[in-house]
Each structure stands twice: as structure tokens, then as C-alpha cells.
Design a protein around this motif. Structure first.
Motif, PDB file in Angstrom:
ATOM      1  N   UNK A 228      -1.517  13.872   5.856  1.00 58.77           N
ATOM      2  CA  UNK A 228      -1.769  12.698   5.041  1.00 58.77           C
ATOM      3  C   UNK A 228      -2.761  13.053   3.937  1.00 58.77           C
TER       4      UNK A 228
ATOM      5  N   UNK B  61      -4.311   0.766  -1.968  1.00 66.01           N
ATOM      6  CA  UNK B  61      -3.953  -0.573  -1.530  1.00 66.01           C
ATOM      7  C   UNK B  61      -3.670  -1.469  -2.739  1.00 66.01           C
TER       8      UNK B  61
ATOM      9  N   UNK C 192       1.172   5.580  -0.082  1.00 66.02           N
ATOM     10  CA  UNK C 192       0.507   6.814   0.337  1.00 66.02           C
ATOM     11  C   UNK C 192       1.205   8.043  -0.226  1.00 66.02           C
TER      12      UNK C 192
ATOM     13  N   UNK D  56      10.303   6.179   2.231  1.00 66.32           N
ATOM     14  CA  UNK D  56       9.834   7.467   1.733  1.00 66.32           C
ATOM     15  C   UNK D  56      10.694   7.917   0.556  1.00 66.32           C
ATOM     16  N   UNK D  57      10.093   8.721  -0.316  1.00 66.62           N
ATOM     17  CA  UNK D  57      10.846   9.413  -1.348  1.00 66.62           C
ATOM     18  C   UNK D  57      11.405  10.713  -0.793  1.00 66.62           C
TER      19      UNK D  57
ATOM     20  N   UNK E 276       5.296  14.031  -0.602  1.00 74.81           N
ATOM     21  CA  UNK E 276       6.096  12.825  -0.419  1.00 74.81           C
ATOM     22  C   UNK E 276       5.266  11.597  -0.772  1.00 74.81           C
TER      23      UNK E 276
ATOM     24  N   UNK F  88      -8.319   5.855  -0.589  1.00 79.96           N
ATOM     25  CA  UNK F  88      -8.897   6.716   0.432  1.00 79.96           C
ATOM     26  C   UNK F  88      -8.181   8.065   0.380  1.00 79.96           C
ATOM     27  N   UNK F  89      -8.894   9.100   0.855  1.00 78.66           N
ATOM     28  CA  UNK F  89      -8.378  10.466   0.730  1.00 78.66           C
ATOM     29  C   UNK F  89      -8.583  11.274   2.002  1.00 78.66           C
TER      30      UNK F  89
ATOM     31  N   UNK G  49       2.921   3.310   5.457  1.00 80.04           N
ATOM     32  CA  UNK G  49       3.008   4.157   6.643  1.00 80.04           C
ATOM     33  C   UNK G  49       2.680   3.364   7.900  1.00 80.04           C
ATOM     34  N   UNK G  50       3.329   3.764   8.995  1.00 74.40           N
ATOM     35  CA  UNK G  50       3.087   3.127  10.303  1.00 74.40           C
ATOM     36  C   UNK G  50       3.350   1.630  10.286  1.00 74.40           C
ATOM     37  N   UNK G  51       4.252   1.211   9.442  1.00 73.82           N
ATOM     38  CA  UNK G  51       4.573  -0.207   9.315  1.00 73.82           C
ATOM     39  C   UNK G  51       6.086  -0.336   9.335  1.00 73.82           C
TER      40      UNK G  51
ATOM     41  N   UNK H 157       1.831  11.973   1.209  1.00 74.12           N
ATOM     42  CA  UNK H 157       1.820  12.847   2.383  1.00 74.12           C
ATOM     43  C   UNK H 157       2.392  14.185   1.931  1.00 74.12           C
TER      44      UNK H 157
ATOM     45  N   UNK I  10       8.816   0.788   6.336  1.00 75.64           N
ATOM     46  CA  UNK I  10       8.696   2.205   6.038  1.00 75.64           C
ATOM     47  C   UNK I  10       9.713   2.665   5.000  1.00 75.64           C
TER      48      UNK I  10
ATOM     49  N   UNK J  61       0.853  -1.178   0.000  1.00 73.48           N
ATOM     50  CA  UNK J  61       0.000   0.000   0.000  1.00 73.48           C
ATOM     51  C   UNK J  61       0.891   1.230   0.000  1.00 73.48           C
TER      52      UNK J  61
ATOM     53  N   UNK K 195      -4.128   7.164   0.055  1.00 70.87           N
ATOM     54  CA  UNK K 195      -3.508   5.827   0.051  1.00 70.87           C
ATOM     55  C   UNK K 195      -4.175   4.979  -1.031  1.00 70.87           C
TER      56      UNK K 195
END
Lengths: 107, 116
Positions: free
Chosen positions: B47, B52, B35, B106-107, B94, B58-59, B99-101, B37, B104, B33, B50
Motif C-alpha cells: 500500500x 479521502x 488509493x 481497481x485499474x 495500481x 496518508x502515505x 480498498x477493503x470495502x 498500491x 472495490x 477515497x 490514500x
């Protein structure tokens, strides 16, 4: 949307001090909370997930606690490299929401 | 090397549209998944969206109905199509994996400026 109220908005402490940052959710979120560190000009970095699990490679100075609505990130002994902004993020339900952030400085 | 690279930011007039891209390397985007941000200048993290592996999306409340997240599996890329842009959409955007996993990633971010 779930509101995450983070406090304080900033703090200044001495090297070696124990510092704590709190996040309060507007409703219960179980342990669906992460803590991020962001240094200036850089992407955020995950420190803690599932409220209290230390991300691999992260210093054991960082500790997460709490469940339900009240959470805390504690730095047991503040170091110069910990100067950064810290954010909590709930992923319990949509929209996911960050706290407003805490800027940590060293005296 | 496992990494994410965003692109597509720039200067857009209010009311305009733009598409951001996030290319994954060293892993498969559609197995995770993903996201978006954002961070307005001098402000905190927000945020945005996302997607999946199932394709569910979801927004955030501030972008719902204006932004669309999508994925191109052949190019291992996640997109953020942004329409009806406002000055308050000005931010570094970004892309992030899980997230929260513990997984993790990031770009480096891409800057969008909405201004006339």
C-alpha cells in the motif's frame, strides 16, 4: 506500522481440498481486514471485507474469520480457478499494510 | 462503464521524478477515497497512499516525504507525484477505489522502472 504476518507463503493442494491461510496482526485491528485474490498479470480482487463479509459475486467457497489479531481465509473446496496469490490487508490504522502473500497451487 | 485507468509509467533515472495519473470513468473520484498500491516485479502488494473526499492524505513509510497524492476534480483524476525515485520504487502501480470495502474497483496498473 502494524505488521501482518501471513502464512504459509505457499501451499499446494488437491482439487476438492479444504485450505486455510492465516494472517496475524502485530496488534489488535478489530475486524478491519480484507482478503484479496490476485491472478498472474491481473489486478487484485477483493474476496472478503470486514474480516468475514463475502464480497458480492464471490464464490461461497471462500470464508473469512477472525478478529483482533488472528484471521483466516478458508477455501472450502479448492478448484482449479482458485490458483492465485492471496493477500490480507489491514486498514485499521496508517500505514495500511498487506501480508506477504500466499501462493496457492493445485497438485 | 465504471472503470479506472492508470497512465504515466515509464523509465526514470534514480533521483528523478514522475507523475502517475488515474482517470475515473462512470463515477466521481472526489466522492470516494482513492488509493495507490504497488507491486515490485515478482513481489507482493504494498500500500502506497490514500486520499479521502475530504482531501486528507496518508502515505506508506517507504514513500512518505517523496510521494504526493492529489486529485483534480475537473478531470476526475487522481495523481501520484513521485520524487527522489529509487530502484526499489520499480513496480506496477495500481489505482484503487475504496480498498477493503464492498465498493472495490481497481485499474489495470502502470509500470514504473527506475534505472540508469
Amino acid at each position: 506500522a502494524i505488521q501482518m504476518t501471513q502464512s504459509p507463503s505457499s501451499l499446494s493442494a488437491s482439487v476438492g481440498d479444504r485450505v486455510s491461510i492465516t494472517c496475524r496482526a502485530s496488534q489488535g485491528i478489530g475486524n478491519d481486514l480484507g482478503w484479496y485474490q490476485q491472478k498472474p498479470g491481473k489486478a487484485p480482487k477483493l474476496l472478503i471485507y470486514a474480516a468475514s463479509t463475502l464480497q458480492s459475486g464471490v464464490s461461497s467457497r471462500f470464508n473469512g474469520s477472525g478478529s483482533g489479531t488472528d484471521f483466516a481465509l478458508t477455501i472450502s473446496s479448492l478448484q482449479p480457478e482458485d490458483v492465485a496469490a492471496y493477500y490480507c490487508l489491514q486498514d485499521y490504522n496508517y500505514p495500511w499494510t498487506f501480508g506477504q502473500g500466499t501462493k496457492v497451487e493445485v497438485k | 462503464e465504471v472503470q479506472l485507468e492508470e497512465s504515466g509509467g515509464g523509465l526514470v533515472q534514480p533521483g528523478g521524478s514522475l507523475r502517475l495519473s488515474c482517470v475515473g470513468s462512470g463515477f466521481t473520484v472526489n466522492s470516494n477515497y482513492m488509493s495507490w498500491v504497488r507491486q515490485a516485479p515478482g513481489k507482493g502488494l504494498e500500500w502506497v497512499s490514500v486520499i479521502y473526499s475530504s482531501g486528507s492524505t496518508y502515505y506508506g513509510d517507504s514513500v512518505k516525504g517523496r510521494f504526493t497524492i492529489s486529485r483534480d476534480n475537473s478531470n476526475n483524476t487522481v495523481y501520484l507525484q513521485m520524487s527522489f525515485l529509487r530502484a526499489e520504487d520499480t513496480a506496477v502501480y495500481y489505482c484503487a477505489r475504496k480498498l477493503n470495502n464492498y465498493d472495490d474497483l481497481w485499474g489495470q496498473g502502470t509500470l514504473l522502472t527506475v534505472s540508469s
